[in-house]
Design an enzyme around this catalytic site. Structure first.
Site, PDB file in Angstrom:
ATOM      1  N   LYS A 280      15.497   0.091  44.434  1.00 15.02           N
ATOM      2  CA  LYS A 280      14.300  -0.658  44.035  1.00 15.02           C
ATOM      3  C   LYS A 280      13.280   0.293  43.439  1.00 15.02           C
ATOM      4  CE  LYS A 280      14.620  -4.645  47.010  1.00 15.02           C
ATOM      5  NZ  LYS A 280      14.418  -5.822  46.153  1.00 15.02           N
ATOM      6  N   SER A 281      12.619  -0.157  42.375  1.00 12.90           N
ATOM      7  CA  SER A 281      11.608   0.662  41.703  1.00 12.90           C
ATOM      8  C   SER A 281      10.647  -0.248  40.960  1.00 12.90           C
ATOM      9  CB  SER A 281      12.284   1.603  40.708  1.00 12.90           C
ATOM     10  OG  SER A 281      11.314   2.152  39.827  1.00 12.90           O
TER      11      SER A 281
ATOM     12  N   HIS B  42       8.589  -0.232  49.159  1.00 11.99           N
ATOM     13  CA  HIS B  42       7.269   0.083  49.713  1.00 11.99           C
ATOM     14  C   HIS B  42       7.075  -0.621  51.058  1.00 11.99           C
ATOM     15  CE1 HIS B  42       6.502   0.220  45.206  1.00 11.99           C
ATOM     16  NE2 HIS B  42       6.105   1.420  45.565  1.00 11.99           N
TER      17      HIS B  42
ATOM     18  N   LEU C 268       4.125  -3.444  44.270  1.00 12.13           N
ATOM     19  CA  LEU C 268       4.885  -3.186  45.501  1.00 12.13           C
ATOM     20  C   LEU C 268       6.117  -4.083  45.609  1.00 12.13           C
ATOM     21  CD1 LEU C 268       1.909  -2.780  48.006  1.00 12.13           C
ATOM     22  CD2 LEU C 268       3.056  -1.032  46.640  1.00 12.13           C
ATOM     23  N   HIS C 269       7.172  -3.503  46.197  1.00 11.21           N
ATOM     24  CA  HIS C 269       8.429  -4.213  46.415  1.00 11.21           C
ATOM     25  C   HIS C 269       8.932  -3.877  47.814  1.00 11.21           C
ATOM     26  CE1 HIS C 269      10.090  -0.263  45.665  1.00 11.21           C
ATOM     27  NE2 HIS C 269       9.571  -0.244  44.452  1.00 11.21           N
TER      28      HIS C 269
ATOM     29  N   ASP D  23      12.245   9.319  46.020  1.00  9.17           N
ATOM     30  CA  ASP D  23      11.631  10.441  45.323  1.00  9.17           C
ATOM     31  C   ASP D  23      11.835  11.688  46.179  1.00  9.17           C
ATOM     32  OD1 ASP D  23      10.052   9.004  43.026  1.00  9.17           O
ATOM     33  OD2 ASP D  23       9.722   7.826  44.826  1.00  9.17           O
TER      34      ASP D  23
END
Ligand code: AMP
Length: 283
Positions: free
Chosen positions: A183-184, A36, A32-33, A149
């Site tokens: 971010k991913s 999320h 998680l970042h 997404d």
């Protein structure tokens, strides 16, 4: 609180519902970042209790994709969720989620044959199967998904509508690094040089925004603008650059209503995606 079993999760959620509490749900694959975290914080603001699932879902990975190497760190994830205000993290084993002789598929036909669906056969069947199962297990009032997404959001909205699943799908804005990179969890795969090269995704979308501001409405020309920018980066290999209707995901030739502009680009071996939605009334 970490819950590994469906039975325990269901009994907790039933007890909340008996008290009249609303439930928000954030499905994730972990690592998680802040992207999320933004979903979890939004869910915390809008619901009495928030459940986060951390499950690297095997059915949505193709045979040559990164299921085995996908980053996993449940202790770090649990801390992030609890700090953000989640009530619990559901972290089942694959054997808890899937029966050996499972025979049911969930397939949203029209929206999944394009974009990432065309490039990753079976991916959205896996996503739809796991999300429909998780929605049946958690029975949330609202479920939160990232616009990062964007195709996933469109597919899941259609699935929930078609199957009369009683949940509101909430789409949340893309969270970026300061320099623009979306971010991913997969950004951790990038070497230092690749991390720098990955900036070309957001830069190319900025070029498209500039062209739109200057009045460009021809989709082919706009795609050329994006491709030209991407081709400046030697480490980047284009997977797709498309301009589609935001709801139907069908190709458009002239931009007359809201469109989604999604791109997928390999940086070295890592496949990254990014997008923005052009809303016609804002220009
Ligand atoms: P994942 O763990 O990659 O399956 O992502 C779980 C959820 O977080 C999905 O709904 C994603 O769209 C969302 N998400 C991932 N990255 C971002 C981001 N940078 N900004 C906003 N949402 C994100």
């Amino acid at each position: 609180m970490l819950v590994k079993e469906i039975k325990e999760l269901r009994s907790l959620i039933k007890s909340w519902k008996r008290e009249g509490l609303s439930v928000g749900f954030v499905p994730t694959m972990g690592a998680l970042h802040k992207g999320h975290e933004s979903l979890i914080k939004k869910a915390v603001l809008e619901n009495d209790k928030v459940v986060v699932s951390v499950f690297v879902n095997p059915t949505q990975f193709g045979p040559n994709e990164d299921y085995d190497s996908y980053p996993r760190d449940i202790n770090k994830d649990l801390a992030l969720c609890l700090n953000a205000g989640a009530a619990l993290v559901f972290n089942p084993e694959p054997s808890e989620m899937y029966f050996d002789n499972k025979a049911t598929t969930v397939s949203v036909s029209s929206l999944t044959s394009v974009l990432c669906g065309a490039k990753r056969p079976g991916h959205f069947d896996g996503v739809c199967l796991v999300v429909s199962k998780l929605l049946n297990i958690v029975t949330p009032d609202k479920a939160y998904f990232g616009e990062k997404d964007a195709q996933q959001v469109a597919v899941l909205k259609r699935m929930v509508r078609d199957l009369n699943i009683d949940v509101e799908i909430v789409a949340c804005s893309i969270i970026r690094e300061e320099d623009g990179l979306a971010k991913s969890s997969r950004n951790t795969y990038l070497s230092k040089d690749e991390r720098q090269a990955a900036l070309i995704l957001s830069k190319s979308l900025e070029r498209a925004k500039d062209s739109l501001k200057n009045g460009e409405r021809n989709a082919t020309k706009l795609k050329e603008v994006i491709k030209a920018e991407l081709s400046k980066e030697p480490l980047a290999k284009i997977d797709y650059v498309e301009i589609v209707d935001s709801d139907s995901l069908e190709n458009v030739e002239t931009i007359e209503k809201n469109v989604l502009i999604p791109i997928a680009v390999y940086i070295g071996k890592t496949r990254l995606i990014d997008n923005f939605t052009f809303k016609i009334y804002t220009y």
